[in-house]
Design a protein around this motif. Structure first.
Motif, PDB file in Angstrom:
ATOM      1  N   GLY A   1      66.463  83.504  29.879  1.00 49.52           N
ATOM      2  CA  GLY A   1      66.067  83.791  28.508  1.00 49.52           C
ATOM      3  C   GLY A   1      65.120  82.741  27.979  1.00 49.52           C
ATOM      4  N   VAL A   2      64.375  83.104  26.934  1.00 51.21           N
ATOM      5  CA  VAL A   2      63.418  82.170  26.341  1.00 51.21           C
ATOM      6  C   VAL A   2      63.333  82.414  24.834  1.00 51.21           C
ATOM      7  CG1 VAL A   2      61.481  83.744  26.764  1.00 51.21           C
ATOM      8  CG2 VAL A   2      61.034  81.297  26.449  1.00 51.21           C
ATOM      9  N   ALA A   3      63.156  81.339  24.089  1.00 53.45           N
ATOM     10  CA  ALA A   3      62.908  81.410  22.648  1.00 53.45           C
ATOM     11  C   ALA A   3      61.632  80.633  22.357  1.00 53.45           C
ATOM     12  CB  ALA A   3      64.076  80.828  21.856  1.00 53.45           C
ATOM     13  N   VAL A   4      60.790  81.196  21.502  1.00 56.59           N
ATOM     14  CA  VAL A   4      59.511  80.577  21.167  1.00 56.59           C
ATOM     15  C   VAL A   4      59.365  80.530  19.651  1.00 56.59           C
ATOM     16  CG1 VAL A   4      57.004  80.656  21.443  1.00 56.59           C
ATOM     17  CG2 VAL A   4      58.483  81.549  23.258  1.00 56.59           C
ATOM     18  N   GLY A   5      59.061  79.364  19.133  1.00 58.55           N
ATOM     19  CA  GLY A   5      58.818  79.204  17.712  1.00 58.55           C
ATOM     20  C   GLY A   5      57.649  78.276  17.478  1.00 58.55           C
ATOM     21  N   GLU A   6      57.220  78.186  16.225  1.00 56.79           N
ATOM     22  CA  GLU A   6      56.123  77.296  15.905  1.00 56.79           C
ATOM     23  C   GLU A   6      56.229  76.852  14.458  1.00 56.79           C
ATOM     24  OE1 GLU A   6      52.618  79.503  16.692  1.00 56.79           O
ATOM     25  OE2 GLU A   6      52.874  80.900  15.038  1.00 56.79           O
ATOM     26  N   VAL A   7      55.590  75.738  14.176  1.00 53.57           N
ATOM     27  CA  VAL A   7      55.537  75.205  12.825  1.00 53.57           C
ATOM     28  C   VAL A   7      54.168  75.520  12.255  1.00 53.57           C
ATOM     29  CG1 VAL A   7      55.633  73.130  11.398  1.00 53.57           C
ATOM     30  CG2 VAL A   7      57.147  73.351  13.382  1.00 53.57           C
ATOM     31  N   GLU A   8      54.168  76.173  11.083  1.00 55.20           N
ATOM     32  CA  GLU A   8      52.906  76.501  10.436  1.00 55.20           C
ATOM     33  C   GLU A   8      53.073  76.442   8.923  1.00 55.20           C
ATOM     34  OE1 GLU A   8      53.238  81.360  10.220  1.00 55.20           O
ATOM     35  OE2 GLU A   8      51.988  80.471  11.794  1.00 55.20           O
ATOM     36  N   ASP A   9      52.142  75.779   8.272  1.00 59.60           N
ATOM     37  CA  ASP A   9      52.135  75.698   6.803  1.00 59.60           C
ATOM     38  C   ASP A   9      53.467  75.212   6.238  1.00 59.60           C
ATOM     39  OD1 ASP A   9      49.529  76.703   6.843  1.00 59.60           O
ATOM     40  OD2 ASP A   9      50.236  78.774   6.756  1.00 59.60           O
ATOM     41  N   GLY A  10      54.070  74.252   6.899  1.00 57.91           N
ATOM     42  CA  GLY A  10      55.296  73.661   6.390  1.00 57.91           C
ATOM     43  C   GLY A  10      56.556  74.455   6.630  1.00 57.91           C
ATOM     44  N   LYS A  11      56.463  75.544   7.358  1.00 58.09           N
ATOM     45  CA  LYS A  11      57.656  76.331   7.661  1.00 58.09           C
ATOM     46  C   LYS A  11      57.771  76.533   9.168  1.00 58.09           C
ATOM     47  CE  LYS A  11      55.323  80.797   7.058  1.00 58.09           C
ATOM     48  NZ  LYS A  11      55.235  82.022   6.246  1.00 58.09           N
ATOM     49  N   GLY A  12      58.994  76.742   9.626  1.00 56.04           N
ATOM     50  CA  GLY A  12      59.224  77.044  11.025  1.00 56.04           C
ATOM     51  C   GLY A  12      59.396  78.538  11.217  1.00 56.04           C
ATOM     52  N   VAL A  13      58.769  79.077  12.238  1.00 53.61           N
ATOM     53  CA  VAL A  13      58.836  80.514  12.503  1.00 53.61           C
ATOM     54  C   VAL A  13      59.300  80.732  13.935  1.00 53.61           C
ATOM     55  CG1 VAL A  13      57.616  82.705  12.523  1.00 53.61           C
ATOM     56  CG2 VAL A  13      56.930  80.919  10.906  1.00 53.61           C
ATOM     57  N   LEU A  14      60.459  81.367  14.094  1.00 49.16           N
ATOM     58  CA  LEU A  14      60.956  81.726  15.420  1.00 49.16           C
ATOM     59  C   LEU A  14      60.389  83.102  15.747  1.00 49.16           C
ATOM     60  CD1 LEU A  14      62.812  80.656  17.669  1.00 49.16           C
ATOM     61  CD2 LEU A  14      64.643  82.042  16.689  1.00 49.16           C
ATOM     62  N   ARG A  15      59.468  83.154  16.700  1.00 47.30           N
ATOM     63  CA  ARG A  15      58.723  84.390  16.942  1.00 47.30           C
ATOM     64  C   ARG A  15      59.322  85.266  18.041  1.00 47.30           C
ATOM     65  NH1 ARG A  15      54.867  84.780  13.677  1.00 47.30           N
ATOM     66  NH2 ARG A  15      53.661  83.021  12.886  1.00 47.30           N
ATOM     67  N   TRP A  16      59.928  84.667  19.030  1.00 49.34           N
ATOM     68  CA  TRP A  16      60.435  85.460  20.149  1.00 49.34           C
ATOM     69  C   TRP A  16      61.780  84.930  20.615  1.00 49.34           C
ATOM     70  CZ3 TRP A  16      57.534  89.649  21.421  1.00 49.34           C
ATOM     71  CH2 TRP A  16      56.167  89.635  21.090  1.00 49.34           C
ATOM     72  N   VAL A  17      62.714  85.849  20.871  1.00 46.97           N
ATOM     73  CA  VAL A  17      63.958  85.552  21.588  1.00 46.97           C
ATOM     74  C   VAL A  17      64.118  86.677  22.594  1.00 46.97           C
ATOM     75  CG1 VAL A  17      66.447  85.233  21.478  1.00 46.97           C
ATOM     76  CG2 VAL A  17      65.010  84.390  19.605  1.00 46.97           C
ATOM     77  N   LEU A  18      63.968  86.358  23.874  1.00 42.37           N
ATOM     78  CA  LEU A  18      63.978  87.369  24.928  1.00 42.37           C
ATOM     79  C   LEU A  18      64.966  86.961  26.015  1.00 42.37           C
ATOM     80  CD1 LEU A  18      60.105  87.719  25.120  1.00 42.37           C
ATOM     81  CD2 LEU A  18      61.653  89.478  24.242  1.00 42.37           C
ATOM     82  N   VAL A  19      65.772  87.921  26.439  1.00 38.33           N
ATOM     83  CA  VAL A  19      66.815  87.656  27.441  1.00 38.33           C
ATOM     84  C   VAL A  19      66.720  88.689  28.554  1.00 38.33           C
ATOM     85  CG1 VAL A  19      69.311  87.505  27.857  1.00 38.33           C
ATOM     86  CG2 VAL A  19      68.341  86.617  25.724  1.00 38.33           C
ATOM     87  N   ASP A  20      66.890  88.236  29.777  1.00 40.68           N
ATOM     88  CA  ASP A  20      66.937  89.124  30.931  1.00 40.68           C
ATOM     89  C   ASP A  20      67.993  90.206  30.685  1.00 40.68           C
ATOM     90  OD1 ASP A  20      67.409  90.357  33.404  1.00 40.68           O
ATOM     91  OD2 ASP A  20      67.051  88.509  34.525  1.00 40.68           O
TER      92      ASP A  20
END
Length: 289
Positions: A80-99
Motif C-alpha cells: 500500500g501507499v499514501a501520498v500527500g503534499e503541503v500547499e498554501d499552508g495546508k496538508g492534502v492527503l491525495r492518495w491512499v491505495l492498497v493492494d
C-alpha cells in the motif's frame, strides 16, 4: 505490516499496485487508469516526489504475518501507499491505495492515519483529503475518520478531466464555517439586501440568494443544486421564487449568468471560461468492470 518511507527501488511496485487498486475500486476505463498511473506514479514523477520536501510518501510493506494471511507477495513486499503534499499552508492527503489482495487487514487505515500525522507534523494549518468521484469506496472510508466532504471541483489528472471531492477534518470544517459566519450573518447569505461575499454579483432578498440578469430581471440561485467546474461550481438559477422554472446556470467563479450548455451537458461560462464536463461516472462504460 510495517510502515516506512519509500525509495527508488519501490517505484515499479508502487506503479503496479496503483493500477491494481484503481482497477478494483475506480469506475474508470483501463486507459484512464493507465494514464493516471503513468503520470502520477510512473518512474519519473515518483522520483521527483521522493526528492520533494513538500511531498509526504509512506508505504506499507508485508511482514511475515501479513504475508502468511493473504498471500500475493512475500515478506517485505509493498502492499500500500499514501501520498500527500503541503500547499498554501495546508496538508492534502491525495492518495491512499492498497493492494486488493491485502485489503481488510488495516493497511488502508494505518496509511491514512500515518499520512495525516506526517502532514500535521509539517505545522500545517489544517489537513484535507481528496478522492476522485470515480473512487467507489473512498468516500465512506474518509468519513469513518471524521472527515466530512466540504467541496468538489473539476481537475486534470493524466490528461483526464475528472471530478474530485475534498474532505476536511470535521472540527476544522466546523471552525471554518464559524469563521466565515462572523457576527452579521453568514458570508454565504450576507445581510438583507447586501451583496454576498462567497457569491459574486448576488444579494440576499427575503432570505433568498438572488442575481440580476442583463435585462434587469431577478433570478434565484439554488445553493444546494451544483455542478462542478474547473474554477468553481455552477449553481442552478431559477426565474421564480418557487424554484420551479430553471433560468440557466450561475457561475460561482465570476458571478455571471451568461452560461451555455451543449448537447452532452457540458456547461461553460462565457465570461471567465469556467467549464463543467460530464461526470466520470456518466462517461464511463461499466462493461469495463
Amino acid at each position: 505490516m510495517q510502515l516506512r518511507e519509500p525509495s527508488d527501488d519501490d517505484a515499479a511496485r508502487i506503479r503496479e499496485l496503483t493500477e491494481s487498486a484503481m482497477t478494483t475500486s475506480y469506475a474508470l476505463s483501463p486507459q484512464q487508469i493507465e494514464n493516471i498511473a503513468e503520470t502520477t506514479f510512473g518512474e519519473e514523477p515518483l522520483s521527483e516526489a521522493f526528492d520533494d520536501d513538500g511531498t509526504v510518501l509512506v508505504v506499507a510493506e508485508a511482514d511475515a504475518e501479513t504475508s502468511d494471511e493473504a498471500g500475493g507477495g512475500g515478506e517485505g513486499t509493498v502492499i500500500g501507499v499514501a501520498v500527500g503534499e503541503v500547499e498554501d499552508g495546508k496538508g492534502v492527503l491525495r492518495w491512499v491505495l492498497v493492494d486488493p489482495e491485502q485489503r481488510g487487514r488495516g493497511a488502508g487505515a494505518e496509511l491514512f492515519e500515518n499520512g495525516v500525522e506526517r502532514l500535521r507534523d509539517r505545522d500545517v494549518e489544517r489537513v484535507e483529503a481528496t478522492a476522485l468521484e470515480a473512487n467507489t469506496e473512498g468516500h465512506q472510508f474518509f468519513e469513518e475518520f471524521g472527515f466530512v466532504r466540504v467541496d468538489e471541483r473539476q481537475i486534470e489528472v493524466g490528461g483526464e478531466s475528472l471530478v474530485e471531492y475534498v474532505y476536511s477534518d470535521e472540527s476544522n470544517a466546523e471552525q471554518s464555517e464559524a469563521a466565515e459566519s462572523g457576527d452579521g450573518g453568514t458570508a454565504e447569505t450576507g445581510a438583507e439586501g447586501e451583496e454576498t461575499t462567497d457569491f459574486p454579483n448576488t444579494e440576499t432578498r427575503d432570505g433568498e440568494l438572488t442575481a440580476t440578469t442583463e435585462d434587469g430581471d431577478r433570478v434565484y440561485v439554488a445553493r444546494e443544486e451544483t455542478e462542478s467546474g474547473t474554477e468553481s461550481s455552477f449553481f442552478v438559477a431559477y426565474s421564480d421564487e418557487a424554484y420551479e422554472e430553471q433560468y440557466g446556470y450561475y457561475c460561482g467563479n465570476c458571478g455571471s449568468l451568461d452560461t451555455a450548455v451543449d448537447d452532452v451537458g457540458r456547461i461553460e461560462c462565457s465570461e471567465c471560461g469556467n467549464v463543467h464536463a460530464t461526470r466520470s461516472s456518466e462517461e464511463y462504460d461499466d462493461s469495463y468492470l
